[in-house]
Motif scaffolding. Structure first.
Motif, PDB file in Angstrom:
ATOM      1  N   HIS A 279     -12.751 -12.756  -2.960  1.00  0.00           N
ATOM      2  CA  HIS A 279     -11.597 -13.389  -3.605  1.00  0.00           C
ATOM      3  C   HIS A 279     -10.375 -12.523  -3.296  1.00  0.00           C
ATOM      4  O   HIS A 279     -10.217 -11.441  -3.858  1.00  0.00           O
ATOM      5  N   SER A 280      -9.533 -13.006  -2.398  1.00  0.00           N
ATOM      6  CA  SER A 280      -8.435 -12.176  -1.890  1.00  0.00           C
ATOM      7  C   SER A 280      -7.451 -11.777  -2.981  1.00  0.00           C
ATOM      8  O   SER A 280      -7.010 -10.620  -3.039  1.00  0.00           O
ATOM      9  N   ASN A 281      -7.104 -12.691  -3.859  1.00  0.00           N
ATOM     10  CA  ASN A 281      -6.118 -12.363  -4.897  1.00  0.00           C
ATOM     11  C   ASN A 281      -6.698 -11.398  -5.938  1.00  0.00           C
ATOM     12  O   ASN A 281      -6.011 -10.481  -6.399  1.00  0.00           O
ATOM     13  N   ARG A 282      -7.954 -11.585  -6.282  1.00  0.00           N
ATOM     14  CA  ARG A 282      -8.593 -10.644  -7.197  1.00  0.00           C
ATOM     15  C   ARG A 282      -8.707  -9.263  -6.543  1.00  0.00           C
ATOM     16  O   ARG A 282      -8.573  -8.231  -7.214  1.00  0.00           O
ATOM     17  N   GLU A 283      -8.963  -9.244  -5.248  1.00  0.00           N
ATOM     18  CA  GLU A 283      -9.051  -7.976  -4.526  1.00  0.00           C
ATOM     19  C   GLU A 283      -7.716  -7.234  -4.591  1.00  0.00           C
ATOM     20  O   GLU A 283      -7.682  -6.019  -4.824  1.00  0.00           O
ATOM     21  N   LEU A 284      -6.622  -7.947  -4.411  1.00  0.00           N
ATOM     22  CA  LEU A 284      -5.311  -7.308  -4.497  1.00  0.00           C
ATOM     23  C   LEU A 284      -5.043  -6.779  -5.905  1.00  0.00           C
ATOM     24  O   LEU A 284      -4.470  -5.698  -6.076  1.00  0.00           O
ATOM     25  N   MET A 285      -5.458  -7.542  -6.912  1.00  0.00           N
ATOM     26  CA  MET A 285      -5.269  -7.078  -8.281  1.00  0.00           C
ATOM     27  C   MET A 285      -6.097  -5.827  -8.562  1.00  0.00           C
ATOM     28  O   MET A 285      -5.642  -4.892  -9.222  1.00  0.00           O
ATOM     29  N   GLY A 286      -7.334  -5.804  -8.051  1.00  0.00           N
ATOM     30  CA  GLY A 286      -8.170  -4.623  -8.214  1.00  0.00           C
ATOM     31  C   GLY A 286      -7.574  -3.414  -7.514  1.00  0.00           C
ATOM     32  O   GLY A 286      -7.566  -2.296  -8.058  1.00  0.00           O
ATOM     33  N   GLN A 287      -7.051  -3.631  -6.308  1.00  0.00           N
ATOM     34  CA  GLN A 287      -6.380  -2.546  -5.580  1.00  0.00           C
ATOM     35  C   GLN A 287      -5.156  -2.063  -6.365  1.00  0.00           C
ATOM     36  O   GLN A 287      -4.863  -0.862  -6.411  1.00  0.00           O
ATOM     37  N   GLY A 288      -4.448  -3.001  -6.978  1.00  0.00           N
ATOM     38  CA  GLY A 288      -3.267  -2.637  -7.761  1.00  0.00           C
ATOM     39  C   GLY A 288      -3.626  -1.787  -8.968  1.00  0.00           C
ATOM     40  O   GLY A 288      -2.971  -0.775  -9.252  1.00  0.00           O
ATOM     41  N   ILE A 289      -4.668  -2.192  -9.686  1.00  0.00           N
ATOM     42  CA  ILE A 289      -5.119  -1.412 -10.853  1.00  0.00           C
ATOM     43  C   ILE A 289      -5.494   0.010 -10.433  1.00  0.00           C
ATOM     44  O   ILE A 289      -5.110   0.997 -11.065  1.00  0.00           O
ATOM     45  N   ALA A 290      -6.259   0.114  -9.344  1.00  0.00           N
ATOM     46  CA  ALA A 290      -6.709   1.427  -8.864  1.00  0.00           C
ATOM     47  C   ALA A 290      -5.529   2.313  -8.493  1.00  0.00           C
ATOM     48  O   ALA A 290      -5.500   3.511  -8.813  1.00  0.00           O
ATOM     49  N   ASN A 291      -4.534   1.732  -7.831  1.00  0.00           N
ATOM     50  CA  ASN A 291      -3.389   2.537  -7.386  1.00  0.00           C
ATOM     51  C   ASN A 291      -2.403   2.843  -8.508  1.00  0.00           C
ATOM     52  O   ASN A 291      -1.564   3.732  -8.361  1.00  0.00           O
ATOM     53  N   MET A 292      -2.499   2.113  -9.607  1.00  0.00           N
ATOM     54  CA  MET A 292      -1.692   2.476 -10.774  1.00  0.00           C
ATOM     55  C   MET A 292      -2.331   3.607 -11.567  1.00  0.00           C
ATOM     56  O   MET A 292      -1.641   4.454 -12.133  1.00  0.00           O
ATOM     57  N   VAL A 293      -3.670   3.640 -11.600  1.00  0.00           N
ATOM     58  CA  VAL A 293      -4.377   4.651 -12.394  1.00  0.00           C
ATOM     59  C   VAL A 293      -4.550   5.960 -11.619  1.00  0.00           C
ATOM     60  O   VAL A 293      -4.415   7.046 -12.188  1.00  0.00           O
ATOM     61  N   THR A 294      -4.828   5.876 -10.326  1.00  0.00           N
ATOM     62  CA  THR A 294      -5.116   7.078  -9.533  1.00  0.00           C
ATOM     63  C   THR A 294      -4.008   8.131  -9.594  1.00  0.00           C
ATOM     64  O   THR A 294      -4.299   9.330  -9.732  1.00  0.00           O
ATOM     65  N   PRO A 295      -2.711   7.762  -9.491  1.00  0.00           N
ATOM     66  CA  PRO A 295      -1.666   8.793  -9.576  1.00  0.00           C
ATOM     67  C   PRO A 295      -1.657   9.537 -10.911  1.00  0.00           C
ATOM     68  O   PRO A 295      -1.164  10.670 -10.979  1.00  0.00           O
ATOM     69  N   LEU A 296      -2.186   8.937 -11.959  1.00  0.00           N
ATOM     70  CA  LEU A 296      -2.239   9.604 -13.259  1.00  0.00           C
ATOM     71  C   LEU A 296      -3.180  10.812 -13.225  1.00  0.00           C
ATOM     72  O   LEU A 296      -3.077  11.710 -14.053  1.00  0.00           O
ATOM     73  N   PHE A 297      -4.092  10.830 -12.243  1.00  0.00           N
ATOM     74  CA  PHE A 297      -5.001  11.962 -12.051  1.00  0.00           C
ATOM     75  C   PHE A 297      -4.615  12.799 -10.832  1.00  0.00           C
ATOM     76  O   PHE A 297      -5.401  13.628 -10.374  1.00  0.00           O
ATOM     77  N   GLY A 298      -3.418  12.544 -10.298  1.00  0.00           N
ATOM     78  CA  GLY A 298      -2.957  13.316  -9.145  1.00  0.00           C
ATOM     79  C   GLY A 298      -3.442  12.799  -7.819  1.00  0.00           C
ATOM     80  O   GLY A 298      -3.241  13.456  -6.784  1.00  0.00           O
ATOM     81  N   GLY A 299      -4.080  11.627  -7.794  1.00  0.00           N
ATOM     82  CA  GLY A 299      -4.621  11.082  -6.546  1.00  0.00           C
ATOM     83  C   GLY A 299      -3.565  10.404  -5.692  1.00  0.00           C
ATOM     84  O   GLY A 299      -2.484  10.039  -6.164  1.00  0.00           O
ATOM     85  N   ILE A 300      -3.894  10.215  -4.417  1.00  0.00           N
ATOM     86  CA  ILE A 300      -2.989   9.583  -3.459  1.00  0.00           C
ATOM     87  C   ILE A 300      -3.342   8.097  -3.333  1.00  0.00           C
ATOM     88  O   ILE A 300      -4.393   7.664  -3.812  1.00  0.00           O
ATOM     89  N   PRO A 301      -2.486   7.294  -2.705  1.00  0.00           N
ATOM     90  CA  PRO A 301      -2.774   5.859  -2.564  1.00  0.00           C
ATOM     91  C   PRO A 301      -4.106   5.591  -1.877  1.00  0.00           C
ATOM     92  O   PRO A 301      -4.547   6.330  -0.998  1.00  0.00           O
ATOM     93  N   ALA A 302      -4.738   4.508  -2.289  1.00  0.00           N
ATOM     94  CA  ALA A 302      -6.063   4.142  -1.771  1.00  0.00           C
ATOM     95  C   ALA A 302      -6.074   2.686  -1.365  1.00  0.00           C
ATOM     96  O   ALA A 302      -5.227   1.885  -1.781  1.00  0.00           O
ATOM     97  N   THR A 303      -7.054   2.348  -0.546  1.00  0.00           N
ATOM     98  CA  THR A 303      -7.259   0.959  -0.152  1.00  0.00           C
ATOM     99  C   THR A 303      -8.713   0.781   0.242  1.00  0.00           C
ATOM    100  O   THR A 303      -9.514   1.715   0.140  1.00  0.00           O
ATOM    101  N   GLY A 304      -9.079  -0.416   0.688  1.00  0.00           N
ATOM    102  CA  GLY A 304     -10.436  -0.649   1.142  1.00  0.00           C
ATOM    103  C   GLY A 304     -10.694   0.082   2.449  1.00  0.00           C
ATOM    104  O   GLY A 304      -9.873   0.029   3.368  1.00  0.00           O
ATOM    105  N   ALA A 305     -11.814   0.777   2.528  1.00  0.00           N
ATOM    106  CA  ALA A 305     -12.153   1.561   3.720  1.00  0.00           C
ATOM    107  C   ALA A 305     -13.206   0.808   4.521  1.00  0.00           C
ATOM    108  O   ALA A 305     -14.342   0.634   4.067  1.00  0.00           O
ATOM    109  N   ILE A 306     -12.830   0.348   5.714  1.00  0.00           N
ATOM    110  CA  ILE A 306     -13.721  -0.507   6.505  1.00  0.00           C
ATOM    111  C   ILE A 306     -15.018   0.214   6.866  1.00  0.00           C
ATOM    112  O   ILE A 306     -16.113  -0.336   6.702  1.00  0.00           O
ATOM    113  N   ALA A 307     -14.922   1.455   7.361  1.00  0.00           N
ATOM    114  CA  ALA A 307     -16.116   2.176   7.808  1.00  0.00           C
ATOM    115  C   ALA A 307     -17.064   2.452   6.643  1.00  0.00           C
ATOM    116  O   ALA A 307     -18.294   2.281   6.758  1.00  0.00           O
ATOM    117  N   ARG A 308     -16.517   2.889   5.507  1.00  0.00           N
ATOM    118  CA  ARG A 308     -17.369   3.179   4.350  1.00  0.00           C
ATOM    119  C   ARG A 308     -17.949   1.906   3.746  1.00  0.00           C
ATOM    120  O   ARG A 308     -19.078   1.887   3.247  1.00  0.00           O
TER     121      ARG A 308
END
Length: 596
Positions: A279-308
């Protein structure tokens, strides 16, 4: 509204056996992600632990809230040039702000169902910037591979290459040996030990050899960045001001755009490997949630990793739980083994990133597009070179603009307007342009077949071509529109100009076989009402029948041209024709025998 917490379909039929498979795949992917997370962070200009924090936090959240069952999220190589440039220009704190803003943008993109728009980015642009990023990553690791020290970091690719050239005399043989061992293990591991992650094995072997055979001879993570803490940092919200938003909105847009592209591409790859559908739109929302929370722990931007993600699937993953487990595995490793990670040589990290760059380079697709020697080849080269020598933002902007210009140009060249008449030699007397010549061309009825899109890039051309024909001042202009699939307001304006000119000359415009979208456009602008419903026909033959009732009979008398079957009667002074204006009530004697 998209349901964010919709787990039913992704965990349908889940069992104890499924859990066992997810545990195995999560463990394997977690082990693979550890060296990559640190390497991506170092290459992005930040401390290695920030990459691990991203793997943990973003990896868990993307799996929980994303739209793909098998997506593995975290830091990726595609982000390296962007994040490095942001850190160099704005600093690490502003990188956290940009990452948080990108998360908001990604969430909104999914919320407003913009996931499908990502596919409109031309492939030459994506191949161009992906290959450019790969070159940037690969060359950025040359210094660590050779053990060069004292280099000043620059945003400019050329300046960084000059730095390497100036310091080549300071090559460290121990670093080259360490990097060579790691590279050899990475390349040979898939053949000898296919089930063991090559990057992790190479990292361990090269690190152990360096520690045992030549300690303190190569730079390590500890000497360069200090000891890696064995805990997650405290939750801290970045200080966001209106000024910081203005400064970081452009980097945030680039991060969101690239993150959206890569995550959806990864999800598509996962679909192809498993036969599922994300579900492409849900995937974008999930990516958005992750990238909003990760900086709160000092993390850098993230996305889906094809190889992993591919590794996750090949390892037997059944559900998103494998992605959650992979994050937990990295968290446990951080708690237990973090102090030992400080001894990893930087030379051991370089081959890992070089192999990542090689694998993501799209070299075959790049060469394939170049071999076509088309306009796409030019777009590809422009995007590729600008990614390397300027920045990704400029490259994507110029690539998209160039693609749009070429698209408009190509579409405008597809517009065709050809004058036609019924071909008496064809079955059903279908209209054709091949029968038009000086001795066979009705002076009163002008029929034109229009093909292509009537949009801003071709509308003026359409008007110009018909304007030339209207110099003959025909009594009736029939426009056959069955091959016009699209019309915009510019096309409608030029269309209206033709109608106005015909009316000014005392003529009539008839339209046949018009498609739904152009017809709707004419109705919205009021031009359809102005023309009158009686001037629209489903078949060209009906339009011709109506046109013949509008002719100047005196001009027909004695005319030697037999453009229509009816001309034999119309040109005969002894044959009277009563004009009719109602197409539905037109007598059979006045109806053309032309079918279309």
């Amino acid at each position: 509204m998209i349901t964010i917490f919709s787990f039913d379909d992704r965990f349908k039929g889940y069992s104890v056996k499924s859990l066992q498979k997810d545990l195995v795949s999560g463990l394997i992917v977690g082990i693979v992600a550890i060296p990559l997370g640190m390497a991506f962070a170092i290459a992005s200009g930040v401390k290695p632990e920030y990459g691990l924090y991203t793997v943990i936090v973003a990896g868990i959240l993307i799996s929980l809230f994303g739209g793909s069952k098998f997506q593995i999220g975290g830091p990726t190589g595609a982000f390296i040039p962007i994040l490095f440039a942001i850190v160099m220009q704005y600093g690490y704190e502003n990188l956290l702000i940009a990452g948080f803003m990108a998360g908001v943008l990604l969430f909104l993109m999914g919320l407003f169902k913009l996931g499908g728009l990502i596919k409109f980015i031309p492939r030459p642009v994506t191949i161009g910037f992906t290959t450019g990023i790969a070159i940037t990553i690969f060359t950025g690791q040359i210094a660590n591979f050779l053990g060069l020290t004292g280099l000043e970091k620059h945003e400019s690719f050329i300046m960084n290459m000059k730095e390497i050239a100036v310091h080549l005399g300071g090559m460290n043989g121990y670093s080259i040996l360490t990097a060579g061992i790691c590279l050899a293990v990475i390349l040979l591991a898939p053949r000898w030990l296919p089930k063991v992650p090559g990057s992790l094995l190479g990292l361990l072997i090269s690190t152990l050899l360096a520690m045992l055979l030549y300690p303190d001879q190569v730079a390590t993570i500890g000497t360069a960045y200090g000891e890696i803490p064995n805990r997650l940092p405290s939750l801290a919200f970045p200080t966001i001001t209106w000024q910081s938003i203005q400064h970081m909105i452009k980097p945030a847009l680039v991060i969101a755009l690239l993150g959206g592209i890569e995550s959806l591409l990864s999800a598509v790859v996962a679909d192809g490997m498993t036969g599922t559908r994300h579900h492409s739109n849900r995937e974008l929302m999930g990516q958005g949630i992750a990238n909003m929370v990760t900086p709160l722990f000092g993390g850098i931007p993230a996305t889906g990793a094809i190889a992993r993600t591919a590794t996750n699937i090949k390892s037997g993953a059944v559900s998103p739980l494998s992605g959650v487990i992979h994050g937990v595995v990295v968290l446990l490793v951080l708690f237990i083994l973090a102090p030992y990670a400080s001894s990893i040589p930087l030379a051991s990290m370089a081959p890992i990133l070089m192999v990542v760059a090689w694998n993501m380079s799209e070299r075959k697709a790049f060469a394939h597009v170049l071999r076509t020697r088309t306009a796409d080849s030019l777009v590809l080269l422009i995007t590729f070179l600008l990614t390397i020598f300027t920045d990704l933002t400029t490259a994507v902007e110029v690539g998209l603009v160039a693609s749009a210009i070429l698209f408009v140009k190509n579409m405008s060249e597809l517009l065709r307007t050809s004058k036609v008449l019924p071909d008496h030699d064809q079955k059903g007397e279908r209209v054709s342009s091949r029968v038009i010549h000086e001795q066979h061309n009705c002076p009163q009825v002008s029929i034109h077949t229009v093909e292509g899109a009537l949009f801003f890039g071709a509308a003026a051309q359409f008007e110009q071509r018909l304007a030339e024909e209207l110099k003959e001042q025909p009594k009736v202009l029939i426009l056959r529109m069955n091959h016009v699939l699209y019309m915009d307001t510019t096309g409608e304006a030029n269309f209206a100009a033709i109608v106005k000119q015909v009316r000014k000359q005392g003529g009539t415009v008839l339209i046949s076989e018009m498609r739904l979208q152009p017809e709707q456009m004419l109705r919205k602008t009021g031009l359809a009402a102005s023309l009158g419903e009686e001037h629209f026909f489903d078949k060209t033959g009906e339009a011709i029948s109506y046109a013949l009732t509008k002719l100047n009979r005196h001009q027909c008398l004695g005319c030697p041209i037999r453009a229509f079957r009816e001309c034999e009667h119309l040109s005969d002074p002894n044959h009277a024709v009563t004009p009719h204006t109602d197409k539905k009530a037109a007598p059979s004697g006045a109806r053309s025998q032309t079918v279309c």
